[in-house]
Design a protein around this motif. Structure first.
Motif, PDB file in Angstrom:
ATOM      1  N   LEU A  30      40.324  58.989  19.495  1.00 25.66           N
ATOM      2  CA  LEU A  30      39.435  58.231  20.366  1.00 25.66           C
ATOM      3  C   LEU A  30      38.288  59.122  20.802  1.00 25.66           C
ATOM      4  O   LEU A  30      38.503  60.217  21.329  1.00 25.66           O
ATOM      5  N   ALA A  31      37.059  58.648  20.609  1.00 27.28           N
ATOM      6  CA  ALA A  31      35.897  59.459  20.956  1.00 27.28           C
ATOM      7  C   ALA A  31      34.823  58.585  21.583  1.00 27.28           C
ATOM      8  O   ALA A  31      34.500  57.509  21.068  1.00 27.28           O
ATOM      9  N   ALA A  32      34.276  59.049  22.700  1.00 28.43           N
ATOM     10  CA  ALA A  32      33.166  58.367  23.355  1.00 28.43           C
ATOM     11  C   ALA A  32      31.896  59.180  23.157  1.00 28.43           C
ATOM     12  O   ALA A  32      31.846  60.355  23.517  1.00 28.43           O
ATOM     13  N   GLY A  33      30.889  58.583  22.555  1.00 29.88           N
ATOM     14  CA  GLY A  33      29.615  59.270  22.350  1.00 29.88           C
ATOM     15  C   GLY A  33      29.764  60.519  21.514  1.00 29.88           C
ATOM     16  O   GLY A  33      30.374  60.516  20.439  1.00 29.88           O
ATOM     17  N   THR A  34      29.235  61.614  22.039  1.00 34.43           N
ATOM     18  CA  THR A  34      29.288  62.874  21.303  1.00 34.43           C
ATOM     19  C   THR A  34      30.682  63.475  21.273  1.00 34.43           C
ATOM     20  O   THR A  34      30.914  64.494  20.627  1.00 34.43           O
TER      21      THR A  34
ATOM     22  N   LYS B 101      27.315  53.044  23.149  1.00 36.54           N
ATOM     23  CA  LYS B 101      26.597  52.003  23.885  1.00 36.54           C
ATOM     24  C   LYS B 101      26.040  50.945  22.945  1.00 36.54           C
ATOM     25  O   LYS B 101      26.279  49.757  23.102  1.00 36.54           O
ATOM     26  N   THR B 102      25.258  51.375  21.946  1.00 39.84           N
ATOM     27  CA  THR B 102      24.631  50.435  21.020  1.00 39.84           C
ATOM     28  C   THR B 102      24.897  50.865  19.586  1.00 39.84           C
ATOM     29  O   THR B 102      25.408  51.959  19.329  1.00 39.84           O
ATOM     30  N   GLU B 103      24.537  50.006  18.644  1.00 39.00           N
ATOM     31  CA  GLU B 103      24.703  50.347  17.233  1.00 39.00           C
ATOM     32  C   GLU B 103      23.889  51.579  16.857  1.00 39.00           C
ATOM     33  O   GLU B 103      24.296  52.371  16.011  1.00 39.00           O
TER      34      GLU B 103
ATOM     35  N   THR C  25      37.068  51.991  13.792  1.00 32.46           N
ATOM     36  CA  THR C  25      36.774  50.876  14.695  1.00 32.46           C
ATOM     37  C   THR C  25      35.685  51.299  15.672  1.00 32.46           C
ATOM     38  O   THR C  25      35.761  52.376  16.273  1.00 32.46           O
ATOM     39  N   HIS C  26      34.679  50.446  15.840  1.00 37.64           N
ATOM     40  CA  HIS C  26      33.582  50.706  16.783  1.00 37.64           C
ATOM     41  C   HIS C  26      33.704  49.773  17.980  1.00 37.64           C
ATOM     42  O   HIS C  26      33.934  48.569  17.831  1.00 37.64           O
ATOM     43  N   VAL C  27      33.545  50.333  19.168  1.00 35.14           N
ATOM     44  CA  VAL C  27      33.555  49.567  20.411  1.00 35.14           C
ATOM     45  C   VAL C  27      32.243  49.865  21.140  1.00 35.14           C
ATOM     46  O   VAL C  27      31.959  51.029  21.454  1.00 35.14           O
ATOM     47  N   LEU C  28      31.446  48.831  21.411  1.00 32.98           N
ATOM     48  CA  LEU C  28      30.131  49.023  22.028  1.00 32.98           C
ATOM     49  C   LEU C  28      30.102  48.421  23.433  1.00 32.98           C
ATOM     50  O   LEU C  28      30.612  47.319  23.657  1.00 32.98           O
ATOM     51  N   SER C  29      29.503  49.140  24.351  1.00 38.05           N
ATOM     52  CA  SER C  29      29.435  48.668  25.738  1.00 38.05           C
ATOM     53  C   SER C  29      28.142  47.919  26.048  1.00 38.05           C
ATOM     54  O   SER C  29      28.077  47.138  26.995  1.00 38.05           O
ATOM     55  N   LYS C  30      27.102  48.141  25.238  1.00 39.67           N
ATOM     56  CA  LYS C  30      25.814  47.467  25.466  1.00 39.67           C
ATOM     57  C   LYS C  30      25.265  46.914  24.153  1.00 39.67           C
ATOM     58  O   LYS C  30      24.091  47.097  23.834  1.00 39.67           O
TER      59      LYS C  30
END
Length: 570
Positions: free
Chosen positions: A447-451, A477-479, A502-507
């Protein structure tokens, strides 16, 4: 957490401690991200009152105000005395054997007063190291120095007391003479530790507390010679050691060998008896735990009576968290735009050194003219399983530029060819943890968020090489913020039976058909591998501190134990 962080956590920059591994992967064809530069409040940072900026703190430190409150005297402080100073208007804190009065710094701390209060009245070294070990707190709090932490009764220090960074040359000479034992009969050298840690070439500080003793058998070294060669042999007693765990720096006749042995570090530091050639050869014994460094004599046929004189930290065997950060001057040889606010740096190690970085470890970067430093986890040259790397020679680092940051804007302006200081490796992702993720496990979820993706890259490739099932779950956040999307798709095609992304986007915008939102229990219950008798699951997580800690709590709620996951934190 404690003390304002520079270049990447709370404090001097606009990033958070958790993004310490803002790594990335250098590929032959780097996908480009596009989008507007985003502004806003930095993560994990508390709004400060007017007049409480970093520059305001610097000006206060130079105003002549007695910030330590000791009238210029340096005190010996016992833990009992330290514990008395834990009120909001009377706050002392110990860091690495030094005691500081942080009361005047309270309103200047970017992480907020409550965060700083967590460490007052106690030795907060471990708490500090958890989040931002790289911060130069000695410089930031130098005017707040009360004295040193001691076990005996407190007393005022004598006028001859030497402040941090200074030591008696005569004492160093005496220590060197007393601790050196040479046996000319077998050309062996046995040198016990010469004392407390310090920076390369710097004298020992009387303010540093004793190091954590090793719970493992202490390594030893010996030396041998032929007519043409010198062999420094290190017996680490750790059968899993490889070249990736050994750092070498050789300046003329001064040689330093640093061996990373699980969570311990062993150092050999010598001024050689006679000149040797510029090149060297490193060998590690498979299964034996032996490390051999081969050096060529400049004067062939001349017998050496000893290998040389021990230098500071020679024979030191300490826990890696107790070791001072050391830097090596390297060169920036390539720099590419990856997105609107990210760059890929390729750093070359000088010929006189060998600087590998084990999987999951990070390095700190610093440049001349900047006090700020920031940690980065290196990545590979491409997203290809099993591709050969120039280990120890080149380091690939993904840089995210934060507008108004303490370090990254200056890094962004560095031209190719510039010098850049890279630290020796740091980290807690030891071989047993790597083995759990890439050998023992049948299924790995990253699991990784951003960088936070950067430490996952090498773990993912290592697991795929051993034919483990890997699920990479990326939160952005975005594609446009998804790094290496094309390369990940290619990797996914090549390893479709093992890899899932799997990609999860918040915005996300309206065109996005994938998952949305933030990390949450319902999401993880659907995405994480199921545990049963046939599947051994291991999880890794990295991202902003809030994200990482929330994910760890969710792991526990779902039923994973601490042995089932690793959290990459600053």
């Amino acid at each position: 957490m404690l003390v304002g962080c520079v270049g990447g956590v709370r404090g001097l920059s606009r990033t958070s401690a958790a993004s310490h591994g803002t790594l990335s992967l250098a590929t032959s064809r780097l996908p480009r991200w596009f989008g507007k530069r985003r502004r806003g409040n930095p993560r994990n940072k508390t709004a400060l009152k007017p007049g409480r900026s970093l520059m305001d703190w610097v000006r206060l430190g130079h105003s002549g105000t007695d910030l330590a409150g000791t009238g210029g005297r340096l005190l010996d402080v016992t833990p009992q005395e330290l514990a008395k100073h834990k009120k909001r208007n009377d706050c002392w804190m110990a860091l690495k054997g030094k005691v500081y009065n942080v009361t005047p710094y309270m309103e200047f701390h970017p992480g907020g007063e409550d965060e700083l209060l967590r460490g007052v009245g106690m030795d907060a070294t471990d708490l500090f190291n958890e989040v931002h070990k790289w911060v130069n707190f000695e410089s930031m709090l130098q005017k707040c120095l009360v004295g040193r932490l001691v076990e005996g009764r407190p007393f005022f220090l004598k006028p001859s007391f030497l402040p941090l960074g200074k030591s008696s040359k005569d004492q160093n000479k005496q220590n060197t003479s007393k601790n050196l034992t040479v046996s000319s009969a077998n050309n062996s050298l046995s040198v016990p530790s010469l004392g407390l840690p310090g920076k390369l070439g710097a004298p020992k500080s009387p303010l540093l507390s004793p190091q954590t003793p090793s719970s493992l058998p202490s390594p030893k070294y010996d030396w041998f010679q032929t007519n043409t060669m010198i062999n420094i042999a290190i017996y680490t007693k750790w059968k899993h050691i490889t070249k990736e765990h050994v750092v070498i720096v050789k300046h003329a006749e001064v040689i330093k060998i640093v061996c990373y042995i699980q969570d311990m570090v062993y150092t050999v530091h010598l001024n050689l008896h006679k000149p040797v050639g510029e090149d060297f050869e490193l060998k590690t014994g498979s299964g034996s735990g032996k490390v051999d460094l081969l050096l060529n004599k400049q004067e062939t046929g001349v017998r050496w009576s000893s290998v040389g004189k021990p230098l500071e930290r020679n024979g030191e065997h300490v826990n890696s968290k107790d070791r001072e950060i050391e830097y090596l001057e390297c060169s920036l040889i390539s720099k590419e735009n990856v997105t609107h606010d990210t760059r890929m740096f390729i750093v070359e190690v000088p010929r006189y050194a060998y600087l590998p970085v084990p999987i999951g470890y990070h390095v700190y970067l610093r440049i001349k003219g900047k006090d700020a430093v920031k940690p980065y986890t290196p990545v590979t040259a491409s997203l290809k399983v099993g591709e050969e790397e120039e280990v120890g020679r080149k380091i690939y680092i993904f840089i995210k530029v934060y507008e108004g940051g303490a370090l990254t804007p200056a890094l962004d302006k560095l031209p190719v060819g510039s010098s850049i200081d890279v630290s020796f490796p740091e980290g807690t992702f030891t071989l047993d943890k790597l083995t759990a993720a890439t050998v023992t496990a049948t299924d790995v979820a990253l699991l990784a968020a951003g960088t936070g993706i950067t430490p996952m890259i090498r773990v993912m490739l290592a697991a795929l090489q051993k034919e483990k099932r890997v699920h990479l779950i990326l939160f952005n956040k975005t594609e446009d913020d998804i790094p290496w999307r094309e390369d990940l798709n290619t990797l996914l095609t090549d390893h479709s039976s093992l890899l899932k992304v799997t990609h999860v986007l918040s915005k996300a915008d309206d065109s996005w058909s994938g998952l949305r939102g933030h990390v949450r229990r319902e999401l993880l219950e659907n995405l994480l591998p199921k545990k049963d008798d046939e599947h051994i699951v291991h999880l890794c997580v990295c991202g902003p501190t809030v994200f990482t800690k929330l994910a760890v709590n969710l792991f526990k709620e779902i039923g994973y134990s601490e042995g089932n996951y690793h959290a990459f934190l600053g």
